[in-house]
Design a protein around this motif. Structure first.
Motif, PDB file in Angstrom:
ATOM      1  N   SER A  36     -21.981  58.124 -14.025  1.00 32.21           N
ATOM      2  CA  SER A  36     -21.290  56.996 -14.641  1.00 32.21           C
ATOM      3  C   SER A  36     -20.452  57.499 -15.815  1.00 32.21           C
ATOM      4  N   PRO A  37     -19.466  56.712 -16.233  1.00 28.90           N
ATOM      5  CA  PRO A  37     -18.651  57.153 -17.379  1.00 28.90           C
ATOM      6  C   PRO A  37     -19.482  57.451 -18.634  1.00 28.90           C
ATOM      7  N   VAL A  38     -20.517  56.637 -18.888  1.00 23.94           N
ATOM      8  CA  VAL A  38     -21.346  56.886 -20.074  1.00 23.94           C
ATOM      9  C   VAL A  38     -22.082  58.210 -19.940  1.00 23.94           C
ATOM     10  N   GLU A  39     -22.598  58.501 -18.766  1.00 22.44           N
ATOM     11  CA  GLU A  39     -23.279  59.784 -18.541  1.00 22.44           C
ATOM     12  C   GLU A  39     -22.306  60.947 -18.722  1.00 22.44           C
ATOM     13  N   ILE A  40     -21.061  60.758 -18.279  1.00 20.48           N
ATOM     14  CA  ILE A  40     -20.041  61.793 -18.500  1.00 20.48           C
ATOM     15  C   ILE A  40     -19.819  62.004 -19.998  1.00 20.48           C
ATOM     16  N   GLY A  41     -19.790  60.885 -20.752  1.00 20.38           N
ATOM     17  CA  GLY A  41     -19.627  61.000 -22.205  1.00 20.38           C
ATOM     18  C   GLY A  41     -20.747  61.798 -22.845  1.00 20.38           C
ATOM     19  N   ILE A  98     -12.899  61.618 -15.285  1.00 21.51           N
ATOM     20  CA  ILE A  98     -12.684  60.164 -15.231  1.00 21.51           C
ATOM     21  C   ILE A  98     -11.319  59.831 -14.650  1.00 21.51           C
ATOM     22  N   LEU A  99     -10.293  60.610 -15.034  1.00 28.13           N
ATOM     23  CA  LEU A  99      -8.920  60.327 -14.633  1.00 28.13           C
ATOM     24  C   LEU A  99      -8.478  61.281 -13.536  1.00 28.13           C
ATOM     25  N   PRO A 100      -7.434  60.945 -12.810  1.00 24.74           N
ATOM     26  CA  PRO A 100      -6.815  61.920 -11.905  1.00 24.74           C
ATOM     27  C   PRO A 100      -6.336  63.135 -12.704  1.00 24.74           C
ATOM     28  N   LEU A 101      -6.319  64.289 -12.070  1.00 27.29           N
ATOM     29  CA  LEU A 101      -5.985  65.521 -12.780  1.00 27.29           C
ATOM     30  C   LEU A 101      -4.628  65.455 -13.478  1.00 27.29           C
ATOM     31  N   PRO A 102      -3.550  64.936 -12.839  1.00 29.97           N
ATOM     32  CA  PRO A 102      -2.271  64.852 -13.559  1.00 29.97           C
ATOM     33  C   PRO A 102      -2.358  63.993 -14.823  1.00 29.97           C
ATOM     34  N   ALA A 103      -3.122  62.894 -14.750  1.00 27.23           N
ATOM     35  CA  ALA A 103      -3.280  62.041 -15.936  1.00 27.23           C
ATOM     36  C   ALA A 103      -4.066  62.758 -17.025  1.00 27.23           C
TER      37      ALA A 103
END
Length: 433
Positions: free
Chosen positions: A2-7, A39-44
């Motif tokens: 999840s995004p929080v776990e990534i954080g 979280i984001l696509p690589l270009p972003a």
């Protein structure tokens, strides 16, 4: 994940890379990029990594940093601080530990024209350590006084950490400057009281000077540092210029004062500007990486989740700040103190905001904890700076033992600032009214 776990993983990764002795900027930047790419696509993620550091470096508020660093370097190399220190030593020569007390108070004055703790430590050390050792002072007291007095530049304006905190937390740098004055002076007086009590109880630490010591001749140079600090603070208070413009005005005034001094000249100016450039490059590299980390953490939602979690625990504000203080001290023992501050702003700021803490008061508390981190082993950057200007026979362990007494004084100061927030907020609130 999840995004929080990534954080959480990003934060742990940044700490781990720093503990592996990777440069702080590289550790924070790599962790931030890895989190953004998850979280984001690589270009972003690549676009974010390229854009955000530039936005921070191009911010108008950061323009004050190289100007204040250059002002401090010019004052240091011109020798304008030496005469005020000689006068302070004469006034305090009969007090227990008079030379050490004078060095400490000169550090407070020097902090008003130098935003860098390490630069202040080195400048004070070159002036004061040889003289204290010639006078028979204990080597641990002499070097620890210089290391600790140098930290006052982190609080007394113009302060580089306060400028960076103001940018990252989006708070008024001018209010932060005025909020730092009383805590900075309180710290200086706490140090002075501790030195005098120690030397009174143990006179062998600081033998009294000869009674027939002549008074140093007075000249206009004694007023150079106080006048320069007064111009900066009064100009900001009266609205004549912003903190950024105060850096330019201060640098111009420093040049007017320094260029006529013997031994300075254009060569001294070039050396001062080169020193300020190196310091600016080091600070801005770390700050850009931290700014990227702050935005990455915001994308993960981890700081907001932490704020909600803390709110659900229903802990008291005092418990929260004491727990955070303990965390800061532990992290400061193994991480670069500046990196600790930037990590804390990225992760903990939403929690403190949700709990209703005043961000001006919080900034002073964080910078105070940075001061403590500059003195605690094994990192203790100011201790290493004092070691660099001390005679070869003085060991690091000797300086750290001497610094432990100053850390004891810091405990008292921190207790006052935490229990009585008005000590911090009184001056900026009074001036804003």
């Amino acid at each position: 994940m999840s995004p929080v776990e990534i954080g959480v993983a990003v934060l742990l990764g940044a700490v781990a890379l720093t503990l592996l002795r990777l440069p702080v900027a590289l550790a924070l930047g790599l962790a931030a990029f890895a989190g953004a790419a998850s979280i984001l696509p690589l270009p972003a993620a690549l676009s974010l990594t390229a854009r955000l550091p530039f936005e921070f470096a191009a911010s108008w508020e950061f323009a004050a940093v190289p100007l204040f660093l250059a002002m401090g370097a010019v004052i240091t190399r011109s020798g304008l601080a030496e005469e005020i220190m000689a006068l302070a030593e004469h006034w305090l020569r009969r007090a227990p530990g008079g030379l050490a007390v004078a060095t400490n108070l000169t550090g407070a004055g020097f902090g008003a024209v130098s935003g860098s703790s390490m630069a202040s430590t080195v400048a004070l050390g070159r002036m004061a350590v040889p003289q204290m050792l010639r006078s028979g002072y204990d080597p641990g007291l002499a070097t620890a006084t210089v290391a600790s007095a140098g930290t006052l530049a982190a609080l007394i304006p113009p302060s580089i950490p306060l400028i960076v905190y103001g940018i990252l937390s989006e708070t008024s740098v001018a209010k932060l400057f005025f909020a730092g004055i009383v805590p900075g002076l309180l710290t200086a007086f706490a140090y002075a009281a501790m030195i005098m009590i120690r030397c009174h109880l143990n006179p062998s630490l600081a033998p009294p000077p000869p009674r027939d010591q002549p008074r140093p001749p007075l000249s206009w140079r004694v007023l150079a540092l106080p006048l320069l600090a007064l111009v900066i603070l009064l100009g900001i208070y009266r609205g004549l210029f912003s903190p950024n413009e105060a850096g330019a005005v201060g640098m111009l005034c420093a040049l007017v004062l320094a260029l006529p001094q013997k031994g300075f000249g254009w060569r001294g100016l070039v050396d001062a500007l080169a020193e300020a450039t190196r310091q600016t490059a080091a600070i801005i590299t770390v700050a850009m990486a931290a700014f990227l980390l702050t935005r990455t953490m915001a994308l993960t939602g981890m700081p907001d989740a932490l704020a909600v979690l803390v709110d659900s625990w229903s802990v008291s504000p005092l418990t929260l700040i004491l727990g955070s203080t303990l965390l800061f001290v532990v992290m400061g023992m193994v991480l670069d103190p500046f990196g600790v501050m930037l990590l804390s702003v990225a992760v903990l700021l939403p929690t403190f905001e949700q709990q209703g803490f005043d961000l001006i008061w919080l900034g002073i508390i964080i910078v105070k904890l940075i001061e403590i981190g500059l003195l605690t082993p094994p990192v203790g950057l100011n201790v290493f700076a004092a070691k660099s200007v001390a005679p070869p026979g003085i060991a690091l362990t000797t300086i750290f033992r001497g610094v432990s007494w100053f850390l004891l004084a810091e405990v008292g100061v921190m207790a006052v600032l935490i229990l009585f927030p008005g000590v911090v907020l009184w001056l900026p609130q009074t001036l804003s009214n």
